[in-house]
Design an enzyme around this catalytic site. Structure first.
Site, PDB file in Angstrom:
ATOM      1  N   GLY A 509     -23.143  -3.941  15.126  1.00 53.51           N
ATOM      2  CA  GLY A 509     -23.474  -4.853  16.123  1.00 53.51           C
ATOM      3  C   GLY A 509     -22.464  -4.807  17.264  1.00 53.51           C
ATOM      4  O   GLY A 509     -22.740  -5.445  18.158  1.00 53.51           O
ATOM      5  N   ALA A 549     -11.312   2.354  14.027  1.00 54.29           N
ATOM      6  CA  ALA A 549     -10.105   2.516  14.790  1.00 54.29           C
ATOM      7  C   ALA A 549     -10.697   2.587  16.472  1.00 54.29           C
ATOM      8  O   ALA A 549     -10.057   3.423  17.432  1.00 54.29           O
ATOM      9  CB  ALA A 549      -9.635   3.685  14.547  1.00 54.29           C
ATOM     10  N   SER A 550     -11.707   1.644  16.967  1.00 52.92           N
ATOM     11  CA  SER A 550     -12.185   1.740  18.165  1.00 52.92           C
ATOM     12  C   SER A 550     -12.347   3.106  18.739  1.00 52.92           C
ATOM     13  O   SER A 550     -12.324   3.414  19.990  1.00 52.92           O
ATOM     14  CB  SER A 550     -10.976   1.032  19.005  1.00 52.92           C
ATOM     15  N   ARG A 551     -12.958   4.070  17.966  1.00 60.76           N
ATOM     16  CA  ARG A 551     -13.172   5.425  18.406  1.00 60.76           C
ATOM     17  C   ARG A 551     -14.517   5.836  18.651  1.00 60.76           C
ATOM     18  O   ARG A 551     -14.788   6.717  19.280  1.00 60.76           O
ATOM     19  CB  ARG A 551     -12.756   6.287  17.006  1.00 60.76           C
ATOM     20  N   LYS A 739     -12.429   4.310  27.004  1.00 58.18           N
ATOM     21  CA  LYS A 739     -11.594   4.280  26.051  1.00 58.18           C
ATOM     22  C   LYS A 739     -12.065   3.337  25.292  1.00 58.18           C
ATOM     23  O   LYS A 739     -13.134   2.829  25.390  1.00 58.18           O
ATOM     24  CB  LYS A 739     -10.262   3.845  26.652  1.00 58.18           C
ATOM     25  N   GLY A 742     -13.216  -2.041  20.906  1.00 60.78           N
ATOM     26  CA  GLY A 742     -13.415  -2.648  19.653  1.00 60.78           C
ATOM     27  C   GLY A 742     -12.484  -3.740  19.020  1.00 60.78           C
ATOM     28  O   GLY A 742     -12.768  -4.815  18.847  1.00 60.78           O
ATOM     29  N   GLU A 743     -11.124  -3.197  18.730  1.00 59.38           N
ATOM     30  CA  GLU A 743     -10.351  -4.003  18.142  1.00 59.38           C
ATOM     31  C   GLU A 743      -9.405  -4.908  19.403  1.00 59.38           C
ATOM     32  O   GLU A 743      -8.949  -5.938  19.160  1.00 59.38           O
ATOM     33  CB  GLU A 743      -9.295  -3.165  17.664  1.00 59.38           C
TER      34      GLU A 743
END
Lengths: 793, 296
Positions: A509, A549-551, A739, A742-743
């Protein structure tokens, strides 16, 4: 391309950042998966239907700690339509599994968490632990079969509280941890002499905080479809965020070579870290293997609350921070006690990641941290958006506020004073490539009206007290060097100049397909809609660590960029032959290859690709790039948050009418997707701060909040008027300067609200969630003469 | 825990009389099904497992909102919360009832759920009962032996229990008119989020004499006792007096003692105090202001 930012700032000059002109990156494209989702055509795991498919159901323990003495399955098995029954005794051939799954070479001497957890368990270690499962021809039969299972329990003493579990006479939760301390971990980047620094500090601020076990509340519950095909290959539709690690885990549990497993990722209705472990998969696969039929297992909402990992709550976070009188941070000392629940999953790492990110956020020469992660007879703790940084930032950003107030410094200024600059060592021990926290603070303060609001006299609003607060945070983009950051991508050109990109992110999502198609198209010189994403099948995709990890944009985008570059170079070499110029004189934009300085001399990408594929005389080739990418660095994302709150001193309710988020996420590949992440993060952060609460009955160990009638997620009506500002300056390492985002959306929310509440009513709320009762209690304590002294000081 | 619905038979009577016949025939095995917003949840939780659902949603004789010239409001049990909240007849005569209807659940629930269902559910935390109790509403019931009328405050006998017999049906909710110089309001607070269940609710009706003293005051409390109750001790403290802030606060304190909340008890009591204090104070001011205006 500049977004909201002014580019004449000192930090930008220091960076030497050049803002490139992009044609696809930075645009607000519609998401490739939007139409499928809007029309209902998108297939989620629960939508998969196969001929002869059975429905699975799970029996969960009604006790927090019990041995399953026996299960009489005869009545269930006699029920027509029941095709398989799993009990602890008949699943013993399969191995226990590792919920954490991740390889963390640099932490605690190599870190795969041992676990006693089996497909279904002989010892129930928490209320709701899976102890049996059935597969039947339909849901009614499956449910009836579950009701016909006759279980004999031997009840064991249980312990629910982490601190009580550390007492010598506490009941033992796990054979792996005789003293119930599942992991005793340390902050991995200690420095200096923290006790000495605290003793010498002009000011020490401290506090004892606690955080709670927030549930991910994914829109879709856990679901899995599995079947063993005629050739003996296992086909699994899995929501796992880390598809290839999920496949490895299933291979390990069921003792199969990995390429005998085809793991397919359908659309996934939210994850937020919860699908970073195998969830419905082990039971669904076991039922499929036993029944030799396809099995669909869809968790109920109660299954989701009880049987999956949710955020790791910390019973106690004791932090001391030292400052010189000018506001320079000199020391941080942290002691954490975390609650793991009945098994060790991703929970233990929440402490390490949290300390790493939060204690490395500011420049600070003396740092020490230690965590006891304790097993309890409660549902399992794991990773959720923020992964401990949320908890640590909740503490540190409140203490920064305390320090600012005591030293008479503006909360913004004390943060700027201690902010790291590029070239310094970032939180994970690597050189900091870019930080625009100053821009975040400036933009956010301006949009919020921080300075005006702080200085103007407050109106009398009766029982309503108004307050303004702010907080900052930084978060990693990928978790190098603590986690493996390995991604792969393949890009191929088709004969009409379109391209296929093969990657394996988890489509949970977050609009990752759009971002990857933009990165790919930008590099190839075509349009985003020219890129088709091939994904979701481990038979086809190369190894992919996955989406956490927002990667994803950063690391999978990094692999995508490299693979696209390789394909583009092949295409330009052929174009150079066609145009009879050296390849380095060519550039490609909007589907056309142009000779630099000669706008009349062009060939379309389609013409070049066609010429290569439909070629004769030994010249035929399909341009394709395949690149591995291991990011050995991570580029922290920075954010500043500003909240206005109204605290009703009669009811204790905290209302948040206005919120401003300013984010430095490097170059925003799609600003619309960034805004979506940050607004969703705000909603989840509000829930974490104010309304959500995972409640275990202290007498019985029963989870009282196992559905949305008791566990309260804020809705649209609870949302503040929200402004999202994107600094939009590129990072030197990320693909096109991107960068992770997400988190970060939710990490800074709780401390920001807590600081605003302090500004409103002059009391510190150090326990999450900040419930009305806690607000009233804190107000009562204050009026009873404790002035503004806070607990733990 | 939510489970699958057990199989049941869906019956559609053609009139109230037939619905009553069905109730007589199937007894405990049958349930009346109107909006279904609450019943279906209870069925999924297996708290109620009926073999027959007697659907009445199509019976137009039960679906009305009517006002009589004397001000009496007659509501059919099938009137949905959404329509009641939007009805000028309700708004103009009893704005507190419109407020309470607008506070029930979410728009979806208000569109489906009926006031008859809200009343008959008799759950402790329904929004309309505290208002109907303070308005001294009456319920008209029909059963095999004919009609009877029950005052709202005698309808509930405990949590989820009423005097409604197994073979009876609510066919009308009658709300008598309020006297001159009166006003009422519904004050509530949710458990935590905006669309959450009500944590505490208070229906307050104040009637002033021409001299400004309290001729009558009625305080209905919801969500803080096994059923909606009247805070009669608090009422009698105020009745016949010219209360100032301190006395209203004292009455609110007494009302909170009359409440018998189960969970979050201390907080709920405190909220009763806040809501009653606010409601009575506001209504007193409102009536006084309109009297002043009328006198001018």
């Amino acid at each position: 391309m500049e977004g909201h930012a002014a580019d004449n700032r000192k930090s930008a000059v220091h960076q030497g950042a050049e803002v490139a002109q992009f044609s696809v990156v930075g645009t607000r494209i519609r998401q490739p998966d939007g139409p499928a989702k809007a029309t209902g055509e998108a297939k989620f795991a629960g939508d998969i239907s196969l001929p002869g498919m059975l429905i699975g159901k799970i029996l969960r323990s009604p006790y927090p700690h019990a041995v399953i003495k026996s299960i009489d399955t005869s009545k269930a098995e006699a029920l027509p339509g029941v095709m398989a029954v799993l009990t602890p005794d008949n699943v013993a051939e399969w191995k226990t599994f590792d919920r954490g799954m991740k390889d963390m070479p640099l932490v605690a001497g190599g870190y795969r968490v041992p676990s006693e957890e089996a497909v279904v368990n002989k010892v129930a270690r928490h209320y709701g632990d899976a102890i049996a499962a059935v597969a039947a021809v339909d849901e009614h039969t499956a449910e009836e079969a579950i009701e016909l299972l006759e279980v004999e329990y031997e009840l064991l003493p249980f312990v629910l509280d982490a601190e009580e579990a550390m007492q010598p006479d506490a009941p033992q939760v796990s054979d792996l941890a005789p003293d119930n301390v599942g992991k005793h971990l340390f902050y991995p980047y200690p420095e200096g002499d923290v006790d000495k620094a605290l003793a010498e500090a002009d000011l020490v601020v401290s506090g004892v905080f606690s955080t709670h076990k927030q549930d991910h509340c994914t829109q879709e519950t856990a679901a899995c479809v599995a079947y063993l095909d005629a050739s003996g290959r296992l086909n699994v539709w899995s929501q796992c965020q880390l598809a290839h690690l999920g496949r490895r885990e299933l291979a390990s549990i069921f003792k199969m070579p990995v390429n005998r497993i085809k793991l397919m990722t359908p659309f996934v209705g939210g994850s937020f870290g919860q699908r970073g472990a195998v969830c419905a998969e082990p039971i669904a696969v076991a039922l499929a293997l036993r029944s030799k039929r396809p099995v669909r297992l869809v968790f109920s909402r109660e299954d989701n609350f009880l049987g999956l990992e949710s955020r790791t709550g910390f019973k106690k976070i004791d932090i001391k921070m030292g400052f010189t009188s000018d506001g320079t941070l000199t020391a941080i000392k942290t002691q954490m006690i975390g609650t793991l629940g009945g098994y060790m999953g991703c929970g233990p790492m929440s402490s390490v990641i949290g300390m790493t990110l939060a204690m490395g956020h500011y420049r600070c020469p003396n740092r020490f941290g230690e965590a006891h992660m304790v097993m309890t007879n409660t549902p399992v703790s794991g990773a959720m958006r923020g992964f401990g940084n949320d908890a640590m930032m909740f503490c540190i950003e409140q203490l920064m506020d305390d320090a600012a107030r005591r030293l008479g410094i503006d909360p913004i200024d004390i943060r700027l004073k201690n902010a790291k600059e590029p070239g310094e060592i970032a939180s994970m021990g690597l050189e900091l490539e870019s930080t625009y926290m100053e821009d975040c603070l400036q933009l956010g303060a301006e949009a919020f009206g921080w300075h005006e609001k702080r200085t103007q006299a407050k109106k009398d609003e009766g029982p309503i007290k108004r307050g303004y607060g702010m907080a900052t945070m930084s978060h990693c983009t990928g978790a190098a060097p603590l986690y493996l950051e390995h991604s792969n991508a393949m890009v191929k050109f088709n004969e009409d100049g379109s391209a296929d990109l093969t990657v394996h992110p988890a489509p949970v999502g977050q609009h990752i397909w759009g971002a990857l198609s933009q990165i790919c198209a930008e590099e190839l010189g075509i349009r985003a809609e020219d890129v088709h994403i091939v994904t979701g099948d481990t038979d086809v995709t190369l190894f992919e660590y996955g989406s956490d990890a927002s990667r994803s944009t950063y690391a999978i985008g990094g692999a995508t960029l490299r693979a696209a570059r390789q394909a583009k170079e092949q295409m330009l070499a052929r174009a150079a032959e066609m145009l009879e110029v050296p390849a380095d004189r060519l550039e490609v934009k909007d589907r056309v290859v142009v000779v630099k300085g000669r706008p009349d001399k062009t060939v379309t990408v389609a013409e070049v690709c066609y010429d290569a594929i439909y070629a004769f005389g030994g010249r035929a080739t399909n341009f394709a790039g395949k690149q591995s990418f291991e990011s050995t660095w991570n580029s922290p994302t920075y954010g500043a948050y500003f909240a206005e709150v109204e605290v009703n001193t009669e009811t204790g309710r905290v209302h948040v009418p206005r919120f401003v988020t300013a984010i430095d996420c490097g170059k925003a590949i799609n600003p619309m997707a960034v805004e979506g992440q940050l607004e969703g993060g705000l909603q989840q952060g509000l829930g974490y701060a104010l309304t959500e609460n995972f409640i275990v009955n202290p007498k019985t160990g029963v989870v009282e909040t196992d559905n949305y009638d008791s566990y309260k997620v804020p809705g649209a009506l609870d949302m503040p008027d929200s402004t999202v500002l994107i600094v939009d300056k590129p990072d030197p390492k990320g693909p096109f300067g991107a960068k992770g985002v997400g988190e970060p959306g939710m990490v800074g929310i709780p401390p920001c609200i807590a600081n605003a509440v302090y500004d409103a009513i002059g009391v510190r709320l150090r326990d999450l969630p900040m419930t009305p009762e806690r607000v009233l209690e804190a107000l009562t304590e204050k009026t009873e003469g404790e002035t503004e002294t806070v607990r733990g000081e | 825990m939510f489970r699958l619905l057990r199989p049941f038979e869906y019956l559609e009577p053609s009139c109230v009389a037939e619905a009553v016949e069905m109730l007589v025939r199937y007894g405990e095995k049958a349930r009346i099904f109107a909006g279904g917003t609450d019943l279906v949840i209870s069925m999924k939780k297996r708290q109620i497992v009926p073999d027959y659902l007697i659907a009445i949603g199509h019976l137009s004789e039960l679906d009305f909102i009517e006002a009589e010239p004397n001000g009496t409001l007659r509501l059919g049990p099938l009137a949905t919360h959404a329509r009641l909240a939007a009805s000028p007849l309700v708004w103009q005569r009893f704005p507190m009832l419109a407020t309470a209807c607008n506070e029930v659940g979410t728009p979806q629930v208000r569109n489906m759920g009926t006031i008859g269902g809200n009343v008959c559910k008799a759950g402790p935390s329904q929004d309309t009962p505290p208002v109907l109790v303070s308005l001294e509403a009456k319920l008209h019931l029909v059963g095999p032996s004919g009609k009877r009328t029950v005052p709202m405050d005698q309808f509930c006998t405990g949590p989820f229990c009423t005097v409604l017999a197994q073979d009876e049906l609510v066919v009308e909710i009658e709300i008598p008119p309020l006297p001159p110089r009166s006003a009422g309001c519904y004050k509530w607070i949710t458990k935590i989020t905006a669309t959450d269940e009500t944590l505490a609710g208070a229906g307050v009706v104040v009637v002033l004499k021409e001299d400004g003293s309290f001729e009558d005051v009625r305080i209905g409390l919801g969500s803080v006792a096994p059923m909606a109750i009247r805070a009669r001790r608090a009422e009698s403290l105020l009745r016949g007096t010219w209360p100032e802030a301190a006395q209203i606060a004292e009455a609110a304190q007494i009302a909170s003692e009359e409440a018998e909340p189960r969970s979050r008890a201390a907080y709920r009591r405190r909220m009763v105090q806040v809501l009653v204090n606010e409601g009575v104070t506001e209504m007193q001011r409102q009536i006084a202001a309109s009297m002043q205006e009328a006198g001018r």
